[in-house]
Design a protein around this motif. Structure first.
Motif, PDB file in Angstrom:
ATOM      1  N   VAL A 153       0.949  -0.817  -0.364  1.00  0.00           N
ATOM      2  CA  VAL A 153      -0.058   0.129   0.055  1.00  0.00           C
ATOM      3  C   VAL A 153       0.821   1.118  -0.315  1.00  0.00           C
ATOM      4  O   VAL A 153       1.779   1.786   1.324  1.00  0.00           O
ATOM      5  CB  VAL A 153      -0.933   0.184   1.373  1.00  0.00           C
ATOM      6  CG1 VAL A 153      -1.567   1.110   1.539  1.00  0.00           C
ATOM      7  CG2 VAL A 153      -2.202  -1.243   1.290  1.00  0.00           C
ATOM      8  N   GLY A 154       0.754   2.150  -1.300  1.00  0.00           N
ATOM      9  CA  GLY A 154       1.562   3.370  -0.671  1.00  0.00           C
ATOM     10  C   GLY A 154       0.893   4.721   0.119  1.00  0.00           C
ATOM     11  O   GLY A 154      -0.377   4.894  -0.731  1.00  0.00           O
ATOM     12  N   THR A 155       2.079   5.279   0.026  1.00  0.00           N
ATOM     13  CA  THR A 155       1.526   6.485   0.995  1.00  0.00           C
ATOM     14  C   THR A 155       2.848   7.390   1.419  1.00  0.00           C
ATOM     15  O   THR A 155       3.453   6.528   1.816  1.00  0.00           O
ATOM     16  CB  THR A 155       0.742   6.407   1.989  1.00  0.00           C
ATOM     17  OG1 THR A 155       0.240   7.688   2.473  1.00  0.00           O
ATOM     18  CG2 THR A 155       0.977   5.600   3.487  1.00  0.00           C
ATOM     19  N   GLY A 156       2.855   9.019   1.276  1.00  0.00           N
ATOM     20  CA  GLY A 156       3.737   9.641   2.060  1.00  0.00           C
ATOM     21  C   GLY A 156       3.674  10.181   2.843  1.00  0.00           C
ATOM     22  O   GLY A 156       4.640  10.752   3.517  1.00  0.00           O
ATOM     23  N   SER A 157       3.029   9.561   3.973  1.00  0.00           N
ATOM     24  CA  SER A 157       1.855  10.405   4.860  1.00  0.00           C
ATOM     25  C   SER A 157       2.269   9.525   6.550  1.00  0.00           C
ATOM     26  O   SER A 157       2.171   8.401   6.247  1.00  0.00           O
ATOM     27  CB  SER A 157       0.350  10.175   4.940  1.00  0.00           C
ATOM     28  OG  SER A 157      -0.361  10.972   5.882  1.00  0.00           O
ATOM     29  N   PRO A 158       3.229   9.346   7.351  1.00  0.00           N
ATOM     30  CA  PRO A 158       3.230   8.720   7.822  1.00  0.00           C
ATOM     31  C   PRO A 158       2.201   8.520   9.008  1.00  0.00           C
ATOM     32  O   PRO A 158       1.947   7.085   9.935  1.00  0.00           O
ATOM     33  CB  PRO A 158       4.837   9.835   8.956  1.00  0.00           C
ATOM     34  CG  PRO A 158       4.806  10.521   8.418  1.00  0.00           C
ATOM     35  CD  PRO A 158       4.123  10.634   7.220  1.00  0.00           C
ATOM     36  N   ASP A 213       0.255  -6.526   8.736  1.00  0.00           N
ATOM     37  CA  ASP A 213       0.482  -7.428   7.667  1.00  0.00           C
ATOM     38  C   ASP A 213       0.883  -6.772   6.154  1.00  0.00           C
ATOM     39  O   ASP A 213       2.144  -7.169   5.458  1.00  0.00           O
ATOM     40  CB  ASP A 213      -0.329  -8.855   7.176  1.00  0.00           C
ATOM     41  CG  ASP A 213      -1.449  -8.126   6.824  1.00  0.00           C
ATOM     42  OD1 ASP A 213      -2.245  -7.754   7.360  1.00  0.00           O
ATOM     43  OD2 ASP A 213      -2.005  -8.430   4.980  1.00  0.00           O
ATOM     44  N   LEU A 214       0.319  -5.155   6.195  1.00  0.00           N
ATOM     45  CA  LEU A 214       0.799  -4.937   4.646  1.00  0.00           C
ATOM     46  C   LEU A 214       2.192  -4.662   5.249  1.00  0.00           C
ATOM     47  O   LEU A 214       2.888  -4.190   5.536  1.00  0.00           O
ATOM     48  CB  LEU A 214      -0.152  -3.207   5.367  1.00  0.00           C
ATOM     49  CG  LEU A 214      -2.037  -4.126   5.029  1.00  0.00           C
ATOM     50  CD1 LEU A 214      -2.187  -2.049   5.459  1.00  0.00           C
ATOM     51  CD2 LEU A 214      -1.964  -4.485   3.673  1.00  0.00           C
ATOM     52  N   LYS A 215       2.460  -4.046   3.782  1.00  0.00           N
ATOM     53  CA  LYS A 215       3.971  -3.591   2.961  1.00  0.00           C
ATOM     54  C   LYS A 215       3.546  -1.830   2.906  1.00  0.00           C
ATOM     55  O   LYS A 215       3.037  -1.975   1.799  1.00  0.00           O
ATOM     56  CB  LYS A 215       4.318  -4.423   2.067  1.00  0.00           C
ATOM     57  CG  LYS A 215       5.493  -3.554   1.619  1.00  0.00           C
ATOM     58  CD  LYS A 215       5.968  -4.402   0.299  1.00  0.00           C
ATOM     59  CE  LYS A 215       8.270  -3.599   0.280  1.00  0.00           C
ATOM     60  NZ  LYS A 215       7.957  -4.796  -1.266  1.00  0.00           N
ATOM     61  N   LEU A 221       1.639  -1.724  -6.881  1.00  0.00           N
ATOM     62  CA  LEU A 221       1.110  -1.347  -5.715  1.00  0.00           C
ATOM     63  C   LEU A 221      -0.103  -2.423  -5.529  1.00  0.00           C
ATOM     64  O   LEU A 221      -1.296  -2.063  -6.856  1.00  0.00           O
ATOM     65  CB  LEU A 221       1.451  -0.077  -5.166  1.00  0.00           C
ATOM     66  CG  LEU A 221       2.105   0.955  -4.525  1.00  0.00           C
ATOM     67  CD1 LEU A 221       2.421   1.749  -4.521  1.00  0.00           C
ATOM     68  CD2 LEU A 221       3.311   0.505  -3.944  1.00  0.00           C
ATOM     69  N   ASP A 222      -0.635  -2.411  -4.585  1.00  0.00           N
ATOM     70  CA  ASP A 222      -2.240  -3.100  -4.774  1.00  0.00           C
ATOM     71  C   ASP A 222      -2.833  -2.257  -4.323  1.00  0.00           C
ATOM     72  O   ASP A 222      -4.069  -2.336  -4.025  1.00  0.00           O
ATOM     73  CB  ASP A 222      -1.988  -4.727  -3.857  1.00  0.00           C
ATOM     74  CG  ASP A 222      -1.408  -5.226  -3.717  1.00  0.00           C
ATOM     75  OD1 ASP A 222      -1.466  -6.546  -4.993  1.00  0.00           O
ATOM     76  OD2 ASP A 222      -0.626  -5.790  -2.863  1.00  0.00           O
ATOM     77  N   ALA A 223      -2.523  -1.095  -3.288  1.00  0.00           N
ATOM     78  CA  ALA A 223      -3.318   0.066  -3.272  1.00  0.00           C
ATOM     79  C   ALA A 223      -2.888   1.574  -2.760  1.00  0.00           C
ATOM     80  O   ALA A 223      -1.314   0.650  -2.823  1.00  0.00           O
ATOM     81  CB  ALA A 223      -4.386  -0.410  -1.775  1.00  0.00           C
TER      82      ALA A 223
END
Length: 324
Positions: free
Chosen positions: A123-128, A140-142, A177-179
């Protein structure tokens, strides 16, 4: 002195120009004064690397504010969550239009919901903040750090219609990416709401302070046009102003910025303002959720609510938990 038109500063991204165009058109309708748009390039637009390492909140705002100081533009439109909580001398947020959808949105392959993603999904995000809450719900997500404009991010999702061949040595493959997770308001403003597979409930993911809100900033003396200044007063939405005041007061008291895993959401419910908050360990291993409310529906009351809830969070160890 009155002017024949007003100038409005904006970043050059599709989302920023769309948001600015909406604000400018509403102002023009209210005051019948034409406008020109001035494109301003910000540090956040020209610097590569993770947003959380670009110097904190303000990388998208500093150049716009400098343009205001220099008179390059009369107004500037910001995504409120991009603004530092300390207001600089000589500038004022003249209007906070009615807030759009405050939620975070999942854009996943095959129409999947967050709970339906396969084990170990990327899962992609640039937000902590988003990363921590994702991991709290699904350890479990990457999590993959991503940035770029909305279209570029959406193209990272497997099967996305926006997928393209980046090619070249060292370039990130599209559809890897999956999401991804983005602000629902940005997608909807761009007419890309069809990419949303799930609006994430605040019980799973509280938004960033100010998310979904815009801020119209001017010099302390006003825009230079009486009609525009009157239109700004009329555009300011009371419930939005109260909510974002409480959220930003909490963030300021915590001395946290955009790189902090902190979420907050203020909502006016009947005769009360309710403020919900979350502080997360960056890994999502632990979270602290707290809420408070006030019947003082004034800016001062909203500010006091944010500070009081932040004080409670600090007493109970939020700074240590979130690494502030």
């Amino acid at each position: 002195m009155s002017q024949s038109l007003f100038t409005i500063g904006t970043r050059g991204s599709a989302l920023a120009t769309t948001q600015t165009g909406t604000v400018a058109s509403e102002l023009q309708e209210r005051c019948a004064v034409p406008y020109d748009t001035v494109l301003i390039k910000t540090e956040g637009d020209v610097t590569t690397g993770p947003l959380s390492q670009l110097g904190g909140t303000g990388v998208f705002a500093a150049a716009l504010r400098q343009a205001l100081y220099e008179g390059t533009c009369d107004l500037a439109v910001h995504s409120l969550k991009d603004l530092p909580t300390t207001q600089p001398t000589g500038l004022v947020i003249a209007a906070t239009p009615a807030r759009a959808d405050f939620r975070d949105a999942l854009c996943a392959r095959d129409g999947l919901f967050l709970a339906e993603l396969p084990e170990g999904a990327s899962v992609g995000t640039g937000s902590p903040r988003r990363a921590a809450q994702l991991l709290a719900f699904r350890p479990d997500l990457k999590i993959v750090d991503i940035r770029g404009n909305v279209g570029t991010r959406l193209g990272r999702v497997k099967g996305s219609p926006l997928q393209k061949d980046d090619g070249g040595v060292g370039r990130t493959a599209q559809g890897d990416l999956d999401a991804i997770v983005l602000a629902a308001s940005g997608l909807e403003r761009l007419g890309m709401g069809s990419h949303i597979t799930e609006y994430l409930d605040p019980e799973i993911m509280l938004p960033a302070p100010g998310q979904g809100s815009l801020a119209v900033e001017v010099r302390t003396g006003g825009s230079g046009h009486e009609g525009v200044d009157a239109a700004l007063v009329a555009m300011d939405d009371t419930d939005t102003r109260l909510a974002i005041t409480a959220e930003r007061a909490l963030l300021a008291r915590l001395e946290a910025g955009c790189a902090a895993p902190i979420g907050a959401l203020g909502t006016v419910r009947g005769h009360e303002l309710v403020l919900d908050s979350v502080a997360c360990h960056p890994t999502g291993a632990d979270t602290m959720r707290r809420s408070a409310r006030t019947s003082r529906l004034t800016v001062d009351g909203a500010y006091a609510l944010g500070v009081a809830l932040a004080e409670q969070l600090l007493r109970e160890g939020a700074a240590e938990l979130a690494g502030l």
